[in-house]
Design an enzyme around this catalytic site. Structure first.
Site, mmCIF file in Angstrom:
data_model
loop_
_atom_site.group_PDB
_atom_site.id
_atom_site.type_symbol
_atom_site.label_atom_id
_atom_site.label_comp_id
_atom_site.label_asym_id
_atom_site.label_seq_id
_atom_site.Cartn_x
_atom_site.Cartn_y
_atom_site.Cartn_z
ATOM 1 N N LYS A 77 0.842 -1.198 0.000
ATOM 2 C CA LYS A 77 0.000 0.000 0.000
ATOM 3 C C LYS A 77 0.880 1.252 0.000
ATOM 4 O O LYS A 77 0.617 2.220 -0.716
ATOM 5 C CB LYS A 77 -0.914 -0.002 1.229
ATOM 6 C CG LYS A 77 -2.036 -1.024 1.126
ATOM 7 C CD LYS A 77 -2.739 -1.293 2.450
ATOM 8 C CE LYS A 77 -3.756 -2.432 2.261
ATOM 9 N NZ LYS A 77 -4.371 -2.885 3.503
ATOM 10 N N GLN A 87 -4.605 -1.344 9.645
ATOM 11 C CA GLN A 87 -4.445 -2.692 9.082
ATOM 12 C C GLN A 87 -4.933 -3.729 10.105
ATOM 13 O O GLN A 87 -4.451 -3.745 11.247
ATOM 14 C CB GLN A 87 -2.967 -2.931 8.739
ATOM 15 C CG GLN A 87 -2.686 -4.271 8.088
ATOM 16 C CD GLN A 87 -3.277 -4.377 6.680
ATOM 17 O OE1 GLN A 87 -3.223 -3.427 5.893
ATOM 18 N NE2 GLN A 87 -3.843 -5.526 6.356
ATOM 19 N N ASP A 146 -11.095 2.844 4.380
ATOM 20 C CA ASP A 146 -11.490 1.441 4.169
ATOM 21 C C ASP A 146 -13.002 1.260 4.127
ATOM 22 O O ASP A 146 -13.484 0.181 3.789
ATOM 23 C CB ASP A 146 -10.930 0.569 5.307
ATOM 24 C CG ASP A 146 -9.679 -0.197 4.883
ATOM 25 O OD1 ASP A 146 -9.502 -0.429 3.674
ATOM 26 O OD2 ASP A 146 -8.892 -0.559 5.767
#
Ligand code: NDP
Length: 286
Positions: free
Chosen positions: A49, A93, A116
Site C-alpha cells: 500500500k 491494518q 477502508d
C-alpha cells in the site's frame, strides 16, 4: 470460450488515471496507515500500500508499532490523525495485536477519513442506499471488475459465499444495489452445491482453498475468487479450483492477479476521493 479476468490490467488503468490526476494537483492526497500487529501478510500488504501510494505521488506515512502499544496510545493517535488537516485517509491494518480492541479504534476514525469504509456510518449509509464517504475496497473492486467486463448484474442470481464485514456482506449489498438477486452463503449453509449451481455469478470469499469445485458451477457462470490461501510451498491459491472451473465458467478471476490488485487500486481511489471531498474539489468520481 472462457475469459480470464485481468485484475492487474484493470487496476493499472485506475492507478494510471489517479497518477495523472494527482500530477495536476498542488496539494497531494495523503494516507496514514497504522500497522499494529506482527503478522507477515499484514506487513506485506502495508508495504505494498505504501509503495503504490508513493508511486502515485500521494503522501503516505506508516505508523508501525510493536506489542507494547496500548489501546490508549492508539486512540490518541487516531484523534491526532482525525484532527490533522494534512491527512485525508486513515487505514488501520487488521487484525491488530490481540490485546487491542479493533472495533473501538475503527469507530473512532472520522468517517470522512475512513478510507477502508469500515466505520458503522459508512457501512450504514451503504446499507441504506446512501453514498458512503468511502466504500470497502475489495467489494468496490469486485463491482468495478464486473463492470469493466460488461457483465450485466440486473436480475442475475448471484451467490456470495462468506459473510464477513469486510468482504461478503458489503459485496452482497453492492450487488443488491446493482439490482442483482443475492444469496449470501456461509459455513452453516446447507447444500452449498445446490445453491451455487443456480448462480449466474459466484463470488467466493471464504479463505478455504479449492472450496468451489467444477461440479458446483453452472455452465457459463461468472466466477469471482476473492480467497487468498497460502499453500505449504508458498504458492497462493484462491477458493476456487481454478484449473477445472475455468473450463466451465464464462468469466473467471485468477489468484493472484484477479481481485487482489483491485483492492489496492480502490484503496488509492478512495484516498483520492476523500482528498477531493475534504478540499471541496469536484471530479471525485470515475
Ligand atoms: P473471514 O474469515 O472473516 O470470513 C470467511 C467467511 O467464509 C465466513 O463468513 C465463513 O462463514 C465463510 N466460510 C468459511 N468456511 C466456509 C465453508 N466451508 N463454506 C461456506 N462458507 C465458509 O474472511 P474474509 O472475509 O476476511 O476473507 C475471505 C478470504 O478473502 C480470505 O482468504 C482472505 O485472505 C481473502 N481476502 C482477499 C482480499 C483481496 O483483496 N483479494 C481482501 C480481503 C480478504 P461463517 O461466518 O459461518 O464463519
Amino acid at each position: 470460450m472462457t475469459t480470464i479476468i485481468d485484475g492487474k490490467l484493470c487496476a493499472k488503468k485506475i492507478l494510471d488515471k489517479l497518477r495523472n490526476k494527482t500530477a495536476k494537483l498542488e496539494k497531494k492526497p495523503s494516507l496514514a496507515v497504522i500497522l499494529a500487529n506482527n503478522d507477515e501478510s499484514s506487513k506485506l500488504y502495508v508495504a505494498s500500500k505504501e509503495k503504490t501510494s508513493n508511486s502515485l505521488g500521494f503522501e503516505s506515512c506508516v505508523y508501525r508499532f510493536d506489542k507494547s502499544i496500548t489501546q490508549g496510545e492508539l486512540i490518541k493517535l487516531i484523534h491526532e490523525l482525525n484532527e490533522n488537516p494534512n491527512i485525508n485517509g486513515i487505514l488501520v491494518q487488521l487484525p491488530l495485536y490481540e490485546h487491542l480492541d479493533s472495533q473501538e479504534i475503527i469507530e473512532l476514525i472520522n468517517p470522512k477519513k475512513d478510507v477502508d469504509g469500515f466505520h458503522p456510518i459508512n457501512v450504514g449509509r451503504l446499507n441504506c442506499g446512501l453514498e458512503p464517504y468511502a466504500i470497502c475496497c475489495t467489494p468496490k473492486g469486485i463491482i468495478k471488475l464486473l463492470k469493466e467486463y460488461e457483465i450485466n448484474l440486473v436480475g442475475k442470481n448471484v451467490v456470495v459465499i462468506g459473510r464477513s464485514n469486510i468482504v461478503g456482506k458489503p459485496t452482497s449489498t453492492l450487488l443488491m444495489n446493482e439490482n442483482a438477486t443475492v444469496t449470501l452463503a456461509h459455513s452453516k449453509t446447507k447444500n452449498l452445491k445446490e445453491i451455487t449451481k443456480t448462480a449466474d455469478i459466484i463470488v467466493s470469499a471464504t479463505g478455504v482453498a479449492k472450496l468451489i469445485k467444477a461440479d458446483m458451477v453452472k455452465k457459463g457462470a461468472v466466477v469471482i475468487d476473492v480467497g487468498i490461501n497460502k499453500q505449504s510451498n508458498g504458492k497462493l491459491i484462491g477458493d476456487v479450483d481454478f484449473d477445472k472451473v475455468k473450463n466451465i465458467a464464462s468469466f473467471i478471476t485468477p489468484v493472484p492477479g484477479g481481485v487482489g490488485p483491485m483492492t489496492i487500486a480502490c484503496l488509492m481511489e478512495n484516498t483520492y476521493e476523500l482528498f477531493l471531498t475534504q478540499n471541496g474539489l469536484q471530479d471525485a468520481k470515475f
